[in-house]
Design an enzyme around this catalytic site. Structure first.
Site, PDB file in Angstrom:
ATOM      1  CE1 TYR A  19       1.150 118.730  41.666  1.00  0.00           C
ATOM      2  CE2 TYR A  19      -0.155 119.921  39.953  1.00  0.00           C
ATOM      3  CZ  TYR A  19      -0.417 119.401  40.476  1.00  0.00           C
ATOM      4  OH  TYR A  19      -1.150 118.733  41.475  1.00  0.00           O
TER       5      TYR A  19
ATOM      6  CE1 TYR B 116      -3.762 109.900  37.715  1.00  0.00           C
ATOM      7  CE2 TYR B 116      -4.135 110.132  40.698  1.00  0.00           C
ATOM      8  CZ  TYR B 116      -3.787 110.736  39.001  1.00  0.00           C
ATOM      9  OH  TYR B 116      -3.189 112.002  39.731  1.00  0.00           O
TER      10      TYR B 116
ATOM     11  NE  ARG C  10      -4.448 120.965  50.097  1.00  0.00           N
ATOM     12  CZ  ARG C  10      -5.268 121.298  50.197  1.00  0.00           C
ATOM     13  NH1 ARG C  10      -6.190 122.285  49.389  1.00  0.00           N
ATOM     14  NH2 ARG C  10      -6.563 120.949  51.146  1.00  0.00           N
TER      15      ARG C  10
ATOM     16  CG  HIS D 134      -1.530 106.147  43.795  1.00  0.00           C
ATOM     17  ND1 HIS D 134      -2.967 106.317  44.220  1.00  0.00           N
ATOM     18  CD2 HIS D 134      -1.482 107.079  43.354  1.00  0.00           C
ATOM     19  CE1 HIS D 134      -3.483 107.755  44.264  1.00  0.00           C
ATOM     20  NE2 HIS D 134      -2.358 108.124  43.121  1.00  0.00           N
TER      21      HIS D 134
ATOM     22  CB  THR E  49       2.415 114.409  41.971  1.00  0.00           C
ATOM     23  OG1 THR E  49       2.602 112.786  42.100  1.00  0.00           O
ATOM     24  CG2 THR E  49       2.867 114.496  40.720  1.00  0.00           C
TER      25      THR E  49
ATOM     26  CG  ASN F 163      -6.267 110.361  44.751  1.00  0.00           C
ATOM     27  OD1 ASN F 163      -7.481 110.833  45.391  1.00  0.00           O
ATOM     28  ND2 ASN F 163      -5.749 110.786  44.907  1.00  0.00           N
TER      29      ASN F 163
ATOM     30  NE  ARG G 243      -3.651 109.053  50.211  1.00  0.00           N
ATOM     31  CZ  ARG G 243      -3.946 109.969  49.450  1.00  0.00           C
ATOM     32  NH1 ARG G 243      -3.536 110.892  48.469  1.00  0.00           N
ATOM     33  NH2 ARG G 243      -3.921 111.065  50.599  1.00  0.00           N
TER      34      ARG G 243
HETATM   35  C1  LIG Z   1       0.621 119.282  45.029  1.00  0.00           C
HETATM   36  C2  LIG Z   1      -0.333 117.873  45.280  1.00  0.00           C
HETATM   37  C3  LIG Z   1       0.038 116.437  45.173  1.00  0.00           C
HETATM   38  C4  LIG Z   1      -0.636 115.828  45.253  1.00  0.00           C
HETATM   39  N1  LIG Z   1       0.194 114.184  44.498  1.00  0.00           N
HETATM   40  C5  LIG Z   1      -0.794 112.896  45.121  1.00  0.00           C
HETATM   41  C6  LIG Z   1       0.285 112.141  44.122  1.00  0.00           C
HETATM   42  O1  LIG Z   1       0.923 111.882  43.691  1.00  0.00           O
HETATM   43  N2  LIG Z   1      -0.422 111.077  45.665  1.00  0.00           N
HETATM   44  C7  LIG Z   1      -1.878 110.562  46.250  1.00  0.00           C
HETATM   45  O2  LIG Z   1      -2.136 109.506  46.282  1.00  0.00           O
HETATM   46  N3  LIG Z   1      -2.123 111.694  46.515  1.00  0.00           N
HETATM   47  C8  LIG Z   1      -1.407 113.550  45.779  1.00  0.00           C
HETATM   48  N4  LIG Z   1      -1.799 114.213  46.472  1.00  0.00           N
HETATM   49  C9  LIG Z   1      -3.225 114.101  47.539  1.00  0.00           C
HETATM   50  C10 LIG Z   1      -2.705 114.682  48.763  1.00  0.00           C
HETATM   51  O3  LIG Z   1      -1.757 113.477  48.978  1.00  0.00           O
HETATM   52  C11 LIG Z   1      -3.506 114.629  49.712  1.00  0.00           C
HETATM   53  O4  LIG Z   1      -4.245 113.892  49.724  1.00  0.00           O
HETATM   54  C12 LIG Z   1      -4.392 116.147  49.566  1.00  0.00           C
HETATM   55  O5  LIG Z   1      -3.654 116.656  49.548  1.00  0.00           O
HETATM   56  C13 LIG Z   1      -5.858 115.975  50.807  1.00  0.00           C
HETATM   57  O6  LIG Z   1      -4.587 116.311  51.772  1.00  0.00           O
HETATM   58  P1  LIG Z   1      -4.065 118.251  52.280  1.00  0.00           P
HETATM   59  O7  LIG Z   1      -6.291 118.768  52.700  1.00  0.00           O
HETATM   60  O8  LIG Z   1      -3.561 118.321  53.643  1.00  0.00           O
HETATM   61  O9  LIG Z   1      -3.357 119.337  51.616  1.00  0.00           O
HETATM   62  C14 LIG Z   1      -1.057 115.401  45.719  1.00  0.00           C
HETATM   63  C15 LIG Z   1      -1.929 116.867  46.502  1.00  0.00           C
HETATM   64  C16 LIG Z   1      -0.776 118.130  45.791  1.00  0.00           C
HETATM   65  C17 LIG Z   1      -1.838 119.478  46.606  1.00  0.00           C
END
Ligand SMILES: Cc1cc2nc3c(=O)[nH]c(=O)nc-3n(C[C@H](O)[C@H](O)[C@H](O)COP(=O)(O)O)c2cc1C
Length: 399
Positions: free
Chosen positions: A379, A204, A352, A199, A27, A202, A251
């Protein structure tokens, strides 16, 4: 590197990614009026630059009522479908692949925003969200950034809001949600996406139904493991009937600790049931494109309440599913190489580092470091911290 599974092609439903690094859903709040802009298309095109990359979109509202944050895209009106069409085309131009993540917030929404639009603030049961919504996280981040840069002019950090009591969805409203998921999935395919990711993670709406702490219904949508999973499976079945199992992913994040009724209650029984049901459907000819599993070590970056039970282990769930699997959360090059060598049907979701590194796949293929990421622009609006992260060649030219 080319001898390692991570950089070998793999079949996922109808598509064949050319390596196993997946851009996880992220997001970014850069879609005014809920419509992705050309900047959004540019951002995804950059990250699709290694041919055959599977990109999962940021979470996208299935209807206006399922939403409840500003600047998050939707997939429910013609302008949005056209805009996602441009995004899909720009990803396909790179010979990469695109799934759109379908989102409904439930009690994680910002009630004030829904009030302004005339929509109900909903959940499985009339139990307030114990967490904070992203809107608060955004505001807090802004103040903290300001305070870091202006120590002489400190602003007070906003207090955590008290969450309101949501309206418990009626059965009729649940059925309307299922239809809305179906319509959104059809819209995604009409826009040119290769598939959708439901989705169900997390905290939701769909996960709120799975969790005893948020679902205390006494009708057929709650009260037992089977009943709590009914909404998830009904959405899966309806979306599969509409666009095909090979275009549908889901997911799941079983170890999100605040989703549990209490710290001692285990997600094993509830989520094993979901995995078993999805596996059964797979054996009966309706194999989902993939399950996308969030690791308990993952943190959501900036939501202080998005805390996963770090003592959890997904191994028990992984065994129950024989299809394609994406695991995400805290992966780096070495751990991604090791995990995919140990499990030949595995892909690795990266969040990230995909934000910070448009050419992440090309860099990791060469064993190079990704760019560092800047949390304060996750964001924020505009190109800064979005489309201006450099490719490796630009870094070399600059040096
Ligand atoms: C800025 C940000 C936005 C995210 N938005 C979503 C999202 O829209 N949907 C979702 O399922 N997870 C979302 N996540 C979780 C990521 O998909 C991912 O699972 C999480 O960042 C861990 O992976 P990483 O360690 O490689 O960053 C978001 C994470 C971050 C940091």
């Amino acid at each position: 590197m080319s001898s390692r599974n991570l950089f070998k092609p793999i079949t996922v439903g109808k598509i064949v990614p050319q390596h196993r690094l997946v851009m996880a859903p992220l997001t970014r709040f850069r879609s005014p009026n809920h419509v992705p802009t050309d900047l959004v298309a540019q951002y995804y095109k950059q990250r699709a630059s290694a041919p055959g990359t599977l990109i999962i979109s940021e979470a996208t509202f299935i209807t206006e009522a399922a939403g409840g944050y500003e600047n998050v895209p939707g997939i429910y009106n013609p302008a949005q479908i056209a805009a996602w069409g441009k995004v899909a085309a720009s990803i396909h131009e790179q010979n990469s692949f695109f799934f759109i993540q379908l989102w409904s917030l439930g009690r994680a929404a910002d009630k004030n925003y829904l009030d302004r639009l005339g929509h109900k603030y909903v959940a499985p049961s009339a139990i307030p969200n114990p967490g904070v919504n992203v809107k608060y996280v955004q505001k807090k981040q802004e103040v903290e950034d300001w305070n870091k840069q202006h120590p002489e002019d400190l602003k007070p950090v906003p207090e955590e809001p008290v969450n309101p009591v949501p309206h418990a969805l009626t059965e009729e409203e649940i059925l309307a949600y299922i239809d809305a998921f179906v319509q959104a999935a059809k819209n995604a395919v009409a826009a040119g996406a290769d598939g959708v990711e439901i989705h169900n993670a997390n905290g939701y709406l769909l996960e709120q139904f799975l969790s005893e702490s948020s679902n205390q219904r006494t009708d057929k949508w709650g009260g037992s493991v089977e009943n709590r999973a009914r909404f998830t499976l009904a959405v899966v079945d309806a979306v599969v009937a509409a666009i095909g199992a090979e275009r549908t992913g889901i997911r799941l994040s079983p170890w999100r600790s605040y989703a549990q009724a209490d710290e001692s209650s285990s997600p094993l029984e509830q989520w094993s049931y979901v995995f078993n049901e999805l596996e059964r459907r797979g054996r009966e000819g309706k194999r989902l494109a993939y399950i996308h599993l969030v690791e308990p070590r993952a943190d959501l970056g900036s939501n202080p309440h998005a805390i996963y039970n770090k003592s959890g282990d997904n191994a028990a769930f992984v065994k129950l599913w024989s299809g394609s699997l994406i695991r995400a959360g805290g992966y780096k090059l070495e751990s991604a190489l090791a995990a995919t060598d140990a499990d030949a049907r595995l892909l690795i979701g990266v969040g990230r580092y995909f934000i910070s590194t448009p050419d992440l796949v090309a860099r990791w293929r060469l064993g190079r470091e990704p760019n560092p990421y800047n949390r304060s622009t996750f964001y924020s609006p505009g190109a800064k911290g979005y489309t201006d992260y450099p490719f490796a060649e630009e870094l070399q030219v600059a040096a």
